[in-house]
Design a protein around this motif. Structure first.
Motif, PDB file in Angstrom:
ATOM      1  N   PHE A 101       6.387  29.684  10.358  1.00 16.22           N
ATOM      2  CA  PHE A 101       6.730  30.602  11.447  1.00 16.22           C
ATOM      3  C   PHE A 101       6.015  30.186  12.733  1.00 16.22           C
ATOM      4  CE2 PHE A 101       5.501  34.329  13.964  1.00 16.22           C
ATOM      5  CZ  PHE A 101       6.749  34.827  14.313  1.00 16.22           C
ATOM      6  N   SER A 148       7.224  27.089  14.433  1.00 16.03           N
ATOM      7  CA  SER A 148       8.492  27.243  15.161  1.00 16.03           C
ATOM      8  C   SER A 148       8.326  27.911  16.531  1.00 16.03           C
ATOM      9  CB  SER A 148       9.494  28.035  14.317  1.00 16.03           C
ATOM     10  OG  SER A 148       9.131  29.398  14.246  1.00 16.03           O
ATOM     11  N   ILE A 149       7.236  28.645  16.742  1.00 17.51           N
ATOM     12  CA  ILE A 149       7.069  29.365  18.014  1.00 17.51           C
ATOM     13  C   ILE A 149       5.858  28.914  18.823  1.00 17.51           C
ATOM     14  CG2 ILE A 149       8.196  31.437  17.111  1.00 17.51           C
ATOM     15  CD1 ILE A 149       5.313  32.707  17.084  1.00 17.51           C
ATOM     16  N   LYS A 153       9.735  37.875  21.510  1.00 21.28           N
ATOM     17  CA  LYS A 153      10.909  38.165  20.698  1.00 21.28           C
ATOM     18  C   LYS A 153      11.282  36.893  19.947  1.00 21.28           C
ATOM     19  CE  LYS A 153      15.548  39.964  20.595  1.00 21.28           C
ATOM     20  NZ  LYS A 153      16.736  40.370  21.320  1.00 21.28           N
ATOM     21  N   VAL A 154      11.399  37.015  18.627  1.00 21.44           N
ATOM     22  CA  VAL A 154      11.799  35.915  17.765  1.00 21.44           C
ATOM     23  C   VAL A 154      13.005  36.399  16.969  1.00 21.44           C
ATOM     24  CG1 VAL A 154      11.115  34.338  15.921  1.00 21.44           C
ATOM     25  CG2 VAL A 154       9.410  35.123  17.589  1.00 21.44           C
ATOM     26  N   LYS A 155      14.151  35.791  17.266  1.00 22.67           N
ATOM     27  CA  LYS A 155      15.429  36.232  16.692  1.00 22.67           C
ATOM     28  C   LYS A 155      15.617  37.709  17.016  1.00 22.67           C
ATOM     29  CE  LYS A 155      15.440  32.640  13.233  1.00 22.67           C
ATOM     30  NZ  LYS A 155      15.416  32.267  11.850  1.00 22.67           N
ATOM     31  N   ASP A 156      15.728  38.571  16.026  1.00 18.44           N
ATOM     32  CA  ASP A 156      15.981  39.995  16.298  1.00 18.44           C
ATOM     33  C   ASP A 156      14.722  40.854  16.165  1.00 18.44           C
ATOM     34  OD1 ASP A 156      15.804  39.659  13.554  1.00 18.44           O
ATOM     35  OD2 ASP A 156      17.299  41.196  13.105  1.00 18.44           O
ATOM     36  N   ARG A 157      13.542  40.228  16.085  1.00 17.15           N
ATOM     37  CA  ARG A 157      12.294  40.983  15.912  1.00 17.15           C
ATOM     38  C   ARG A 157      11.372  40.750  17.093  1.00 17.15           C
ATOM     39  NH1 ARG A 157      10.410  41.691   9.927  1.00 17.15           N
ATOM     40  NH2 ARG A 157       9.565  43.475  10.992  1.00 17.15           N
ATOM     41  N   TYR A 189       7.310  40.651  18.274  1.00 10.66           N
ATOM     42  CA  TYR A 189       5.959  40.458  17.769  1.00 10.66           C
ATOM     43  C   TYR A 189       4.957  40.652  18.876  1.00 10.66           C
ATOM     44  CZ  TYR A 189       8.107  38.353  13.666  1.00 10.66           C
ATOM     45  OH  TYR A 189       8.838  38.140  12.526  1.00 10.66           O
TER      46      TYR A 189
END
Length: 182
Positions: free
Chosen positions: A152, A155-156, A170-174, A176
């Motif tokens: 994870f 990837s960010i 924002k990562v995809k639809d979530r 953090y």
């Protein structure tokens, strides 16, 4: 005298299942006056000083955060000790906690907590990304989840602003909340 006074305090944490890995009392020069260390963790002669102790001594305020010095990644809470007669800081008390504590204590109300150590915008490999857990806390963290956390963050990692202590991402639809500590 300090040993007689603080050894029972250190051992009391264990009776209460608080994963304290160190308790230290230092003077204003960060000379250790008292120290108790968890023998199940490997002490590393890194030569790094505790940043929470340094900050607490300078700011005269309690300080906390993740750091690595003689131990692998741990959470440190440091409280300055003040001489009440002249309001001068004369030292500090530091409590070091195993980061597994946060998984254990917060997982009941926080979903999807992920942790990693990052150096120069690169997540470390699975062998070195996490502090080793003493056997009594091994049940807290699933090894597959650890590997997932590393993937994870890989990837960010380029999106994280290391100069910001807290940022929303924002990562995809979530969404953090990312907390960083130098």
């Amino acid at each position: 005298r300090l040993k007689k006074a603080f050894d029972p305090v250190y051992w009391d944490f264990g009776k209460r299942f608080v994963p304290v890995i160190s308790l230290a009392i230092v003077d204003t020069q960060q000379t250790v006056l008292y120290q108790k260390l968890d023998t199940s963790l490997n002490v590393q002669p890194t030569g790094l000083n505790s940043s929470t102790i340094e900050t607490a001594l300078k700011s005269k305020q309690p300080t906390y955060g993740f750091e690595t010095d003689v131990f692998p990644l741990h959470y440190s809470i440091t409280v300055p000790v003040t001489d009440k007669s002249n309001d001068k800081v004369v030292g500090a008390i530091e409590i070091g906690m195993n980061p597994a504590w946060f998984h254990f204590k917060l997982r009941w109300f926080l979903d999807n907590i992920k942790t990693a150590i990052v150096v120069k915008h690169k997540a470390l490999d699975p062998e070195t990304s996490y502090a080793p857990l003493p056997d009594q806390y091994a049940f807290i963290v699933n090894e597959e989840e650890r590997k997932s956390d590393i993937q994870f963050f890989a990837s960010i990692i380029k999106r994280i602003q290391m100069n910001d202590e807290i940022m929303n991402l924002k990562v995809k639809d979530r969404f953090y909340i990312i907390c960083t500590s130098p």
